[in-house]
Design an enzyme around this catalytic site. Sequence first.
Site, PDB file in Angstrom:
ATOM      1  N   LEU A 150       0.857  -1.199   0.000  1.00 20.41           N
ATOM      2  CA  LEU A 150       0.000   0.000   0.000  1.00 20.41           C
ATOM      3  C   LEU A 150       0.892   1.248   0.000  1.00 20.41           C
ATOM      4  O   LEU A 150       0.899   2.026   0.947  1.00 20.41           O
ATOM      5  CB  LEU A 150      -0.932  -0.008   1.220  1.00 20.41           C
ATOM      6  CG  LEU A 150      -2.060   1.024   1.193  1.00 20.41           C
ATOM      7  CD1 LEU A 150      -3.104   0.653   0.141  1.00 20.41           C
ATOM      8  CD2 LEU A 150      -2.712   1.131   2.572  1.00 20.41           C
ATOM      9  N   GLY A 151       1.651   1.414  -1.093  1.00 17.18           N
ATOM     10  CA  GLY A 151       2.517   2.590  -1.229  1.00 17.18           C
ATOM     11  C   GLY A 151       1.833   3.650  -2.072  1.00 17.18           C
ATOM     12  O   GLY A 151       0.610   3.779  -2.038  1.00 17.18           O
ATOM     13  N   ILE A 153       1.349   3.906  -5.361  1.00 18.81           N
ATOM     14  CA  ILE A 153       0.390   3.383  -6.344  1.00 18.81           C
ATOM     15  C   ILE A 153      -0.709   2.593  -5.636  1.00 18.81           C
ATOM     16  O   ILE A 153      -1.890   2.720  -5.971  1.00 18.81           O
ATOM     17  CB  ILE A 153       1.110   2.502  -7.388  1.00 18.81           C
ATOM     18  CG1 ILE A 153       2.197   3.305  -8.106  1.00 18.81           C
ATOM     19  CG2 ILE A 153       0.104   1.953  -8.404  1.00 18.81           C
ATOM     20  CD1 ILE A 153       3.143   2.470  -8.965  1.00 18.81           C
ATOM     21  N   ARG A 173       5.210  -4.558   5.186  1.00 19.99           N
ATOM     22  CA  ARG A 173       6.050  -4.953   6.326  1.00 19.99           C
ATOM     23  C   ARG A 173       5.611  -4.287   7.615  1.00 19.99           C
ATOM     24  O   ARG A 173       5.990  -4.685   8.702  1.00 19.99           O
ATOM     25  CB  ARG A 173       7.510  -4.616   6.029  1.00 19.99           C
ATOM     26  CG  ARG A 173       8.102  -5.500   4.946  1.00 19.99           C
ATOM     27  CD  ARG A 173       9.374  -4.931   4.412  1.00 19.99           C
ATOM     28  NE  ARG A 173       9.147  -3.607   3.834  1.00 19.99           N
ATOM     29  CZ  ARG A 173      10.080  -2.870   3.245  1.00 19.99           C
ATOM     30  NH1 ARG A 173      11.309  -3.317   3.168  1.00 19.99           N
ATOM     31  NH2 ARG A 173       9.779  -1.688   2.734  1.00 19.99           N
ATOM     32  N   ILE A 228       0.565  -6.365 -10.902  1.00 22.66           N
ATOM     33  CA  ILE A 228       0.950  -5.152 -11.630  1.00 22.66           C
ATOM     34  C   ILE A 228       2.299  -4.662 -11.094  1.00 22.66           C
ATOM     35  O   ILE A 228       2.766  -3.578 -11.429  1.00 22.66           O
ATOM     36  CB  ILE A 228      -0.182  -4.086 -11.457  1.00 22.66           C
ATOM     37  CG1 ILE A 228      -0.020  -2.874 -12.336  1.00 22.66           C
ATOM     38  CG2 ILE A 228      -0.377  -3.702 -10.040  1.00 22.66           C
ATOM     39  CD1 ILE A 228      -0.512  -3.077 -13.713  1.00 22.66           C
ATOM     40  N   ARG A 230       5.877  -6.736 -10.181  1.00 25.27           N
ATOM     41  CA  ARG A 230       6.983  -7.333 -10.921  1.00 25.27           C
ATOM     42  C   ARG A 230       6.722  -8.829 -10.985  1.00 25.27           C
ATOM     43  O   ARG A 230       6.194  -9.409 -10.027  1.00 25.27           O
ATOM     44  CB  ARG A 230       8.328  -7.100 -10.212  1.00 25.27           C
ATOM     45  CG  ARG A 230       8.881  -5.695 -10.334  1.00 25.27           C
ATOM     46  CD  ARG A 230       9.452  -5.422 -11.717  1.00 25.27           C
ATOM     47  NE  ARG A 230      10.074  -4.106 -11.818  1.00 25.27           N
ATOM     48  CZ  ARG A 230       9.468  -3.008 -12.253  1.00 25.27           C
ATOM     49  NH1 ARG A 230       8.208  -3.063 -12.651  1.00 25.27           N
ATOM     50  NH2 ARG A 230      10.116  -1.865 -12.323  1.00 25.27           N
ATOM     51  N   ASP A 254       0.156  -8.322 -15.629  1.00 24.17           N
ATOM     52  CA  ASP A 254       0.861  -7.334 -16.450  1.00 24.17           C
ATOM     53  C   ASP A 254       2.345  -7.642 -16.518  1.00 24.17           C
ATOM     54  O   ASP A 254       3.043  -7.154 -17.394  1.00 24.17           O
ATOM     55  CB  ASP A 254       0.663  -5.942 -15.832  1.00 24.17           C
ATOM     56  CG  ASP A 254       1.233  -4.831 -16.695  1.00 24.17           C
ATOM     57  OD1 ASP A 254       0.958  -4.824 -17.912  1.00 24.17           O
ATOM     58  OD2 ASP A 254       1.964  -3.962 -16.170  1.00 24.17           O
ATOM     59  N   GLU A 259      10.316 -11.694 -18.706  1.00 28.62           N
ATOM     60  CA  GLU A 259       9.736 -10.924 -19.819  1.00 28.62           C
ATOM     61  C   GLU A 259      10.741 -10.778 -20.957  1.00 28.62           C
ATOM     62  O   GLU A 259      11.933 -10.596 -20.697  1.00 28.62           O
ATOM     63  CB  GLU A 259       9.314  -9.540 -19.311  1.00 28.62           C
ATOM     64  CG  GLU A 259       8.218  -9.642 -18.271  1.00 28.62           C
ATOM     65  CD  GLU A 259       7.895  -8.301 -17.615  1.00 28.62           C
ATOM     66  OE1 GLU A 259       8.411  -7.268 -18.064  1.00 28.62           O
ATOM     67  OE2 GLU A 259       7.117  -8.312 -16.659  1.00 28.62           O
ATOM     68  N   HIS A 277       3.373  -5.876 -19.917  1.00 36.06           N
ATOM     69  CA  HIS A 277       3.972  -4.861 -19.026  1.00 36.06           C
ATOM     70  C   HIS A 277       3.590  -3.435 -19.461  1.00 36.06           C
ATOM     71  O   HIS A 277       4.445  -2.650 -19.887  1.00 36.06           O
ATOM     72  CB  HIS A 277       5.499  -5.015 -18.968  1.00 36.06           C
ATOM     73  CG  HIS A 277       6.112  -4.434 -17.730  1.00 36.06           C
ATOM     74  ND1 HIS A 277       7.157  -5.010 -17.072  1.00 36.06           N
ATOM     75  CD2 HIS A 277       5.809  -3.311 -17.025  1.00 36.06           C
ATOM     76  CE1 HIS A 277       7.494  -4.282 -16.015  1.00 36.06           C
ATOM     77  NE2 HIS A 277       6.678  -3.221 -15.969  1.00 36.06           N
TER      78      HIS A 277
HETATM   79  P1  NAP Z   1       6.213   2.573  -2.979  1.00 35.02           P
HETATM   80  O1  NAP Z   1       5.501   3.862  -2.775  1.00 35.02           O
HETATM   81  O2  NAP Z   1       7.605   2.444  -2.491  1.00 35.02           O
HETATM   82  O3  NAP Z   1       5.307   1.435  -2.288  1.00 35.02           O
HETATM   83  C1  NAP Z   1       5.755   0.131  -2.148  1.00 35.02           C
HETATM   84  C2  NAP Z   1       4.889  -0.581  -1.114  1.00 35.02           C
HETATM   85  O4  NAP Z   1       5.322  -1.937  -1.044  1.00 35.02           O
HETATM   86  C3  NAP Z   1       4.972   0.012   0.273  1.00 35.02           C
HETATM   87  O5  NAP Z   1       3.674   0.165   0.776  1.00 35.02           O
HETATM   88  C4  NAP Z   1       5.742  -1.023   1.078  1.00 35.02           C
HETATM   89  O6  NAP Z   1       5.212  -1.075   2.401  1.00 35.02           O
HETATM   90  C5  NAP Z   1       5.477  -2.314   0.324  1.00 35.02           C
HETATM   91  N1  NAP Z   1       6.617  -3.224   0.444  1.00 35.02           N
HETATM   92  C6  NAP Z   1       7.921  -2.950   0.225  1.00 35.02           C
HETATM   93  N2  NAP Z   1       8.676  -4.023   0.483  1.00 35.02           N
HETATM   94  C7  NAP Z   1       7.815  -5.004   0.877  1.00 35.02           C
HETATM   95  C8  NAP Z   1       8.001  -6.344   1.290  1.00 35.02           C
HETATM   96  N3  NAP Z   1       9.230  -6.899   1.371  1.00 35.02           N
HETATM   97  N4  NAP Z   1       6.912  -7.072   1.615  1.00 35.02           N
HETATM   98  C9  NAP Z   1       5.678  -6.525   1.565  1.00 35.02           C
HETATM   99  N5  NAP Z   1       5.450  -5.246   1.189  1.00 35.02           N
HETATM  100  C10 NAP Z   1       6.508  -4.494   0.844  1.00 35.02           C
HETATM  101  O7  NAP Z   1       6.260   2.151  -4.501  1.00 35.02           O
HETATM  102  P2  NAP Z   1       5.233   2.528  -5.682  1.00 35.02           P
HETATM  103  O8  NAP Z   1       5.640   3.818  -6.286  1.00 35.02           O
HETATM  104  O9  NAP Z   1       3.842   2.367  -5.195  1.00 35.02           O
HETATM  105  O10 NAP Z   1       5.603   1.364  -6.733  1.00 35.02           O
HETATM  106  C11 NAP Z   1       5.512   0.003  -6.332  1.00 35.02           C
HETATM  107  C12 NAP Z   1       6.120  -0.913  -7.369  1.00 35.02           C
HETATM  108  O11 NAP Z   1       5.217  -1.058  -8.458  1.00 35.02           O
HETATM  109  C13 NAP Z   1       7.412  -0.471  -8.029  1.00 35.02           C
HETATM  110  O12 NAP Z   1       8.533  -0.769  -7.231  1.00 35.02           O
HETATM  111  C14 NAP Z   1       7.421  -1.208  -9.352  1.00 35.02           C
HETATM  112  O13 NAP Z   1       8.152  -2.404  -9.251  1.00 35.02           O
HETATM  113  C15 NAP Z   1       5.956  -1.535  -9.580  1.00 35.02           C
HETATM  114  N6  NAP Z   1       5.452  -0.856 -10.787  1.00 35.02           N
HETATM  115  C16 NAP Z   1       5.064  -1.576 -11.862  1.00 35.02           C
HETATM  116  C17 NAP Z   1       4.601  -0.939 -13.011  1.00 35.02           C
HETATM  117  C18 NAP Z   1       4.151  -1.694 -14.215  1.00 35.02           C
HETATM  118  O14 NAP Z   1       4.301  -1.198 -15.317  1.00 35.02           O
HETATM  119  N7  NAP Z   1       3.567  -2.867 -14.072  1.00 35.02           N
HETATM  120  C19 NAP Z   1       4.580   0.458 -13.053  1.00 35.02           C
HETATM  121  C20 NAP Z   1       4.975   1.164 -11.939  1.00 35.02           C
HETATM  122  C21 NAP Z   1       5.406   0.503 -10.806  1.00 35.02           C
HETATM  123  P3  NAP Z   1       6.160  -1.414   3.652  1.00 35.02           P
HETATM  124  O15 NAP Z   1       7.334  -0.501   3.551  1.00 35.02           O
HETATM  125  O16 NAP Z   1       5.281  -1.160   4.835  1.00 35.02           O
HETATM  126  O17 NAP Z   1       6.520  -2.853   3.520  1.00 35.02           O
END
Ligand code: NAP
Length: 312
Positions: A150-151, A153, A173, A228, A230, A254, A259, A277
């Site tokens: 829950l970051g 996105i 976490r 959505i 990785r 996605d 890939e 993707h």
């Molecule tokens: P973000 O703001 O850093 O949010 C990441 C979330 O994941 C945080 O809520 C974090 O919460 C949680 N997290 C991190 N490590 C974890 C773990 N080991 N176990 C469980 N939860 C964990 O990142 P964002 O900007 O939302 O982006 C998230 C990810 O989406 C990117 O890193 C990217 O890989 C992916 N993405 C994919 C696409 C696509 O085209 N499909 C596009 C954009 C992004 P805690 O810190 O509390 O654990």
Amino acid sequence: MKPEILIPVPIMQRVADALEDSYTVHRLDKADDRAGLLASVAPGVRGVATMGVADAALMDALPGLEIISSFGVGYDGVDVAHAAGKGIVVTNTPDVLNDEVANTAIMLLLAVSRKLVLYDRYVRDGRWVAEGSPPLTQAIRNTRIGILGLGRIGQDIARKLEMFGCTVAYHGRRKQDDQPYEYFADLVGMARSCDTVIAICPGGEATRGIVNRSVLDALGPNGTFINIARGSVHDEPALVAALQEGTLGFAGLDVFADEPSVPEELFAMDNVVLQPHQGSATVQTRNDMADLVVNNLDAHFAGKPVLTPVTE
Ligand code: NAP
């Protein structure tokens, strides 16, 4: 003297065009002799503009490297620990893509639940005429959705899902006290209590395979898994097996482990929607991401703080 920037892998043309005026740009991605070009330009390179990848070997080959400006919010392909050890700044492109990626997640969820792709084919194949209306589908309102990550996105997805009448829970976490949604410290427990799990956490070693057979089994034969995040986040053989055996009902994917290779078993499954993707892949959002890659370099070489450094 213009700062020298290396582009090691293909990148959006908008980035390369924008860099042309203010920098000397070396296109390693277009070089026939990569090793030769790298050796000849390495001493002068101060910046790298890349698409989510930069390994330790590249950093070690560039003795004057100050900054890696990476396209995309995920930087699991950048060795940030190595960069930090060498004092190299790493930037990514967060926030500007939240809305688009959240929309893609919900698009996949709706496509799965309303059988969008399957019924598009139903019309094209003449089956509507021959067989009449197909079976009813499933609403997403009043369903419970568990968000893995829950970051930035994930929160956008959660807000949008509320507008669709869904209830949201999340796993990460740590519990976030400023969030109104139910927190699960245990991912399996969350999956057991939800109709759908949407993965939107970072990739990399810490999350490798955390959506494993236990999580998929907990979602169950009527459950849906949307990834959505990785491809490394799900255990792909376990995901394929769960879908084949019907212990998991549906999936919207996605991202994939290797890939652009996708397990061929998925191609024949009507309960799966696949995307190449495409999370952030609109012209508008990719332009915003490209501009942020350039703006981070501009800030750094103007002696200002970069706009979006990665936390490490
Ligand atoms: P973000 O703001 O850093 O949010 C990441 C979330 O994941 C945080 O809520 C974090 O919460 C949680 N997290 C991190 N490590 C974890 C773990 N080991 N176990 C469980 N939860 C964990 O990142 P964002 O900007 O939302 O982006 C998230 C990810 O989406 C990117 O890193 C990217 O890989 C992916 N993405 C994919 C696409 C696509 O085209 N499909 C596009 C954009 C992004 P805690 O810190 O509390 O654990």
